[in-house]
Motif scaffolding. Structure first.
Motif, PDB file in Angstrom:
ATOM      1  N   SER A  19      29.674  29.589  32.764  1.00  0.00           N
ATOM      2  CA  SER A  19      30.461  30.642  33.402  1.00  0.00           C
ATOM      3  C   SER A  19      29.596  31.818  33.838  1.00  0.00           C
ATOM      4  N   GLY A  20      28.292  31.632  33.889  1.00  0.00           N
ATOM      5  CA  GLY A  20      27.381  32.700  34.301  1.00  0.00           C
ATOM      6  C   GLY A  20      26.199  32.774  33.370  1.00  0.00           C
ATOM      7  N   SER A  21      25.192  33.514  33.781  1.00  0.00           N
ATOM      8  CA  SER A  21      24.018  33.670  32.919  1.00  0.00           C
ATOM      9  C   SER A  21      23.620  35.135  32.862  1.00  0.00           C
ATOM     10  N   HIS A  22      23.030  35.515  31.756  1.00  0.00           N
ATOM     11  CA  HIS A  22      22.556  36.868  31.542  1.00  0.00           C
ATOM     12  C   HIS A  22      21.034  36.867  31.608  1.00  0.00           C
ATOM     13  N   GLU A  23      20.466  37.898  32.210  1.00  0.00           N
ATOM     14  CA  GLU A  23      19.015  38.058  32.242  1.00  0.00           C
ATOM     15  C   GLU A  23      18.680  39.482  31.843  1.00  0.00           C
ATOM     16  N   ILE A  24      17.658  39.612  31.009  1.00  0.00           N
ATOM     17  CA  ILE A  24      17.182  40.931  30.592  1.00  0.00           C
ATOM     18  C   ILE A  24      15.749  41.073  31.071  1.00  0.00           C
ATOM     19  N   MET A  25      15.432  42.219  31.633  1.00  0.00           N
ATOM     20  CA  MET A  25      14.095  42.461  32.179  1.00  0.00           C
ATOM     21  C   MET A  25      13.484  43.668  31.471  1.00  0.00           C
ATOM     22  N   ILE A  26      12.233  43.522  31.087  1.00  0.00           N
ATOM     23  CA  ILE A  26      11.452  44.622  30.519  1.00  0.00           C
ATOM     24  C   ILE A  26      10.166  44.703  31.333  1.00  0.00           C
ATOM     25  N   ASN A  27       9.860  45.884  31.832  1.00  0.00           N
ATOM     26  CA  ASN A  27       8.663  46.075  32.653  1.00  0.00           C
ATOM     27  C   ASN A  27       7.889  47.272  32.102  1.00  0.00           C
ATOM     28  N   TYR A  28       6.644  47.031  31.756  1.00  0.00           N
ATOM     29  CA  TYR A  28       5.779  48.105  31.269  1.00  0.00           C
ATOM     30  C   TYR A  28       4.497  48.092  32.089  1.00  0.00           C
ATOM     31  N   VAL A  29       4.113  49.254  32.630  1.00  0.00           N
ATOM     32  CA  VAL A  29       2.898  49.379  33.430  1.00  0.00           C
ATOM     33  C   VAL A  29       1.803  49.956  32.536  1.00  0.00           C
ATOM     34  N   PHE A  30       0.767  49.164  32.300  1.00  0.00           N
ATOM     35  CA  PHE A  30      -0.354  49.611  31.487  1.00  0.00           C
ATOM     36  C   PHE A  30      -1.311  50.442  32.328  1.00  0.00           C
ATOM     37  N   ASN A  31      -2.032  51.325  31.679  1.00  0.00           N
ATOM     38  CA  ASN A  31      -3.095  52.083  32.328  1.00  0.00           C
ATOM     39  C   ASN A  31      -2.582  52.932  33.488  1.00  0.00           C
ATOM     40  N   ASN A  32      -1.494  53.629  33.264  1.00  0.00           N
ATOM     41  CA  ASN A  32      -0.903  54.500  34.279  1.00  0.00           C
ATOM     42  C   ASN A  32      -1.600  55.860  34.223  1.00  0.00           C
ATOM     43  N   ARG A  33      -2.812  55.932  34.764  1.00  0.00           N
ATOM     44  CA  ARG A  33      -3.618  57.149  34.678  1.00  0.00           C
ATOM     45  C   ARG A  33      -3.137  58.188  35.682  1.00  0.00           C
ATOM     46  N   SER A  34      -3.047  59.427  35.245  1.00  0.00           N
ATOM     47  CA  SER A  34      -2.531  60.499  36.107  1.00  0.00           C
ATOM     48  C   SER A  34      -3.575  61.016  37.087  1.00  0.00           C
ATOM     49  N   ASP A  35      -4.862  60.623  36.955  1.00  0.00           N
ATOM     50  CA  ASP A  35      -5.867  61.101  37.886  1.00  0.00           C
ATOM     51  C   ASP A  35      -5.947  60.237  39.149  1.00  0.00           C
ATOM     52  N   LYS A  36      -5.118  59.210  39.231  1.00  0.00           N
ATOM     53  CA  LYS A  36      -5.068  58.373  40.415  1.00  0.00           C
ATOM     54  C   LYS A  36      -3.910  58.803  41.304  1.00  0.00           C
ATOM     55  N   ILE A  37      -3.956  58.397  42.548  1.00  0.00           N
ATOM     56  CA  ILE A  37      -2.859  58.668  43.476  1.00  0.00           C
ATOM     57  C   ILE A  37      -1.668  57.807  43.048  1.00  0.00           C
ATOM     58  N   VAL A  38      -0.523  58.444  42.882  1.00  0.00           N
ATOM     59  CA  VAL A  38       0.669  57.741  42.439  1.00  0.00           C
ATOM     60  C   VAL A  38       1.436  57.231  43.648  1.00  0.00           C
ATOM     61  N   THR A  39       1.738  55.952  43.638  1.00  0.00           N
ATOM     62  CA  THR A  39       2.568  55.366  44.689  1.00  0.00           C
ATOM     63  C   THR A  39       3.764  54.713  44.028  1.00  0.00           C
ATOM     64  N   PRO A  40       4.918  54.768  44.690  1.00  0.00           N
ATOM     65  CA  PRO A  40       6.103  54.148  44.084  1.00  0.00           C
ATOM     66  C   PRO A  40       5.928  52.641  43.977  1.00  0.00           C
ATOM     67  N   ARG A  41       6.473  52.064  42.920  1.00  0.00           N
ATOM     68  CA  ARG A  41       6.406  50.615  42.713  1.00  0.00           C
ATOM     69  C   ARG A  41       7.807  50.052  42.916  1.00  0.00           C
ATOM     70  N   TYR A  42       8.143  49.776  44.164  1.00  0.00           N
ATOM     71  CA  TYR A  42       9.459  49.239  44.474  1.00  0.00           C
ATOM     72  C   TYR A  42       9.480  47.715  44.479  1.00  0.00           C
ATOM     73  N   PHE A  43       8.310  47.087  44.368  1.00  0.00           N
ATOM     74  CA  PHE A  43       8.276  45.629  44.510  1.00  0.00           C
ATOM     75  C   PHE A  43       7.584  45.003  43.317  1.00  0.00           C
TER      76      PHE A  43
END
Length: 151
Positions: A127-151
């Protein structure tokens, strides 16, 4: 974005590599003549800014393999204030889905999706399926140019 991939570059027979165990309860195993067949994927999408608080991300995924019908996923997601994703999806010959995703921190996302209407023969047993997503970005250094991650 636009992407093309062939995750299984070479066709491969399963029976060539391994001795297939038989399930003692059913007496069945994997057919030694089974094959892994080359699959092709073509994906495309874009993020349209609607105003300063809303963005729309439609995307398409085409999947094909020799001997099976072409399958198409059509998706649309709405990003609210760069924090919440709400989306709907249709997978041809399979299902309609809803999804929710939350940007908990700049590095951490949580998401949930549910196949709320199955159009395939699986609807007789599922009758349907459930999916759970966990996304963690490692090494998110603030001295780099930040770009959105939409994909």
């Amino acid at each position: 974005y636009l992407g093309f991939s062939v995750p299984m570059l070479f066709n491969h027979s399963i029976g060539d590599d391994l001795e297939v165990p038989v399930n003692p309860n059913t007496g069945q195993g994997i057919d030694p003549d089974s094959k892994l067949i080359r699959h092709y994927f073509l994906a495309a999408g874009y993020v349209f800014p609607l105003n300063e608080n809303l963005k729309l991300k439609p995307n398409l995924l085409f999947k094909w393999v020799d001997g099976a019908p072409l399958q198409i996923d059509v998706n649309a997601n709405l990003l609210i204030k760069e924090l919440v994703w709400l989306g709907l999806s249709y997978r041809s010959m399979d299902s309609f889905d809803a999804l929710f995703q939350l940007q908990v921190t700049p590095q951490f996302q949580l998401g949930y999706a549910y196949d709320f209407y199955t159009t395939s023969d699986l609807s007789r047993v599922n009758s349907g399926s459930h999916e759970i997503m966990i996304n963690y970005v490692f090494n998110n250094r603030s001295d780099k140019i930040v770009t959105p991650r939409y994909f």
